[in-house]
Scaffold this motif. Structure first.
Motif, PDB file in Angstrom:
ATOM      1  N   ASP A 282      -0.431   3.550  -1.222  1.00 16.73           N
ATOM      2  CA  ASP A 282      -0.283   2.403  -0.319  1.00 16.73           C
ATOM      3  C   ASP A 282      -1.520   2.259   0.564  1.00 16.73           C
ATOM      4  O   ASP A 282      -2.026   1.151   0.771  1.00 16.73           O
TER       5      ASP A 282
ATOM      6  N   ARG B 232       9.164  15.965  -4.927  1.00 18.05           N
ATOM      7  CA  ARG B 232       9.571  14.747  -4.225  1.00 18.05           C
ATOM      8  C   ARG B 232       8.650  14.489  -3.026  1.00 18.05           C
ATOM      9  O   ARG B 232       8.188  13.363  -2.811  1.00 18.05           O
ATOM     10  N   LYS B 233       8.354  15.555  -2.264  1.00 15.57           N
ATOM     11  CA  LYS B 233       7.447  15.400  -1.122  1.00 15.57           C
ATOM     12  C   LYS B 233       6.046  14.987  -1.594  1.00 15.57           C
ATOM     13  O   LYS B 233       5.400  14.134  -0.982  1.00 15.57           O
TER      14      LYS B 233
ATOM     15  N   GLN C 290       6.056  11.410  -2.472  1.00 19.31           N
ATOM     16  CA  GLN C 290       6.012  10.593  -1.260  1.00 19.31           C
ATOM     17  C   GLN C 290       4.593  10.542  -0.702  1.00 19.31           C
ATOM     18  O   GLN C 290       4.118   9.481  -0.292  1.00 19.31           O
ATOM     19  N   ASN C 291       3.919  11.702  -0.705  1.00 26.64           N
ATOM     20  CA  ASN C 291       2.530  11.745  -0.238  1.00 26.64           C
ATOM     21  C   ASN C 291       1.636  10.881  -1.124  1.00 26.64           C
ATOM     22  O   ASN C 291       0.772  10.146  -0.631  1.00 26.64           O
TER      23      ASN C 291
ATOM     24  N   GLN D 146       2.589   8.374  -2.948  1.00 28.61           N
ATOM     25  CA  GLN D 146       2.943   6.967  -2.713  1.00 28.61           C
ATOM     26  C   GLN D 146       2.282   6.462  -1.436  1.00 28.61           C
ATOM     27  O   GLN D 146       1.758   5.347  -1.383  1.00 28.61           O
ATOM     28  N   ALA D 147       2.290   7.308  -0.394  1.00 29.35           N
ATOM     29  CA  ALA D 147       1.642   6.920   0.868  1.00 29.35           C
ATOM     30  C   ALA D 147       0.134   6.763   0.652  1.00 29.35           C
ATOM     31  O   ALA D 147      -0.481   5.815   1.161  1.00 29.35           O
TER      32      ALA D 147
END
Length: 166
Positions: free
Chosen positions: A68, A57-58, A61-62, A64-65
Motif C-alpha cells: 500500500d 499472517r503478520k 499484513q506487513n 500488504q502495508a
C-alpha cells in the motif's frame, strides 16, 4: 454377589494383581513414554504450525502495508511526473508562441521595409519616366517651334495618348 465371594481365590487375585502391575510397568516403560512423547511432539508440531501461521499472517499484513505504501508512493511520483510534464508542455507552448510572435513581428517589419523600398523604387522610376517624357515632349515642342499655343497643346495631348504608362 455371593457367588463371587465364594469363587474368590486370594492366590488368583494376587497373581492377577502381579500380572496387572507388571503389565502397567511394561506399558509405562515401553508404551506410555513413546505415546506421551509422540503426543507431546504432535502438540508441539501443532503449536509450531499455529505460530508459523500467525507469523505468516503478520508478515502478510506487513507486506500488504508495504505494498500500500509503495502504491501510494508510485501514485504520488506518477502525479508529480504528470504535473512536471504538463508544466514543461505549457512552457514549451508559451516559448513557441513567443518565438512565433517575434518571428511574425520580424517578418512584418521586413515586409514593411521591403514594401517601402519597392515603393520608393517605383516612385523613382515613375519620376524618371515622367522626366524622360517631359524631356521628350520638350524636345519635340522645341523642334517644331510652334508659334501658336493651340498647336502646342494638340501636340502634347497627342503625345500623351501615344505614351502608355507601365
Amino acid at each position: 454377589m455371593d457367588q463371587l465371594l465364594n469363587d474368590f481365590s486370594p492366590g488368583l487375585f494376587v497373581m492377577q494383581l502381579v500380572i496387572l502391575i507388571v503389565l502397567l510397568v511394561l506399558l509405562a516403560k515401553y508404551a506410555w513414554k513413546p505415546i506421551l512423547n509422540s503426543l507431546n511432539e504432535r502438540e508441539e508440531g501443532i503449536q509450531n504450525a499455529l505460530d508459523q501461521a500467525e507469523n505468516a499472517r503478520k508478515e502478510m499484513q506487513n507486506l500488504q502495508a508495504d505494498n500500500d505504501r509503495l502504491l501510494k508512493e508510485a501514485r504520488a511520483e506518477r502525479d508529480a511526473m504528470l504535473k512536471e510534464a504538463r508544466e514543461i508542455k505549457d512552457s514549451i507552448i508559451a516559448e513557441a508562441k513567443d518565438e512565433a510572435k517575434e518571428q511574425a513581428t520580424i517578418m512584418i517589419e521586413n515586409a514593411k521595409v521591403t514594401i517601402k523600398h519597392e515603393q520608393q523604387a517605383a516612385i523613382a522610376e515613375l519620376k524618371k519616366n515622367v522626366a524622360d517624357l517631359s524631356i521628350e515632349i520638350a524636345q519635340k515642342v522645341v523642334k517644331k517651334q510652334l508659334t501658336s499655343q493651340e498647336d502646342q497643346l494638340k501636340l502634347v495631348e497627342g503625345m500623351l495618348e501615344e505614351v502608355t504608362l507601365n
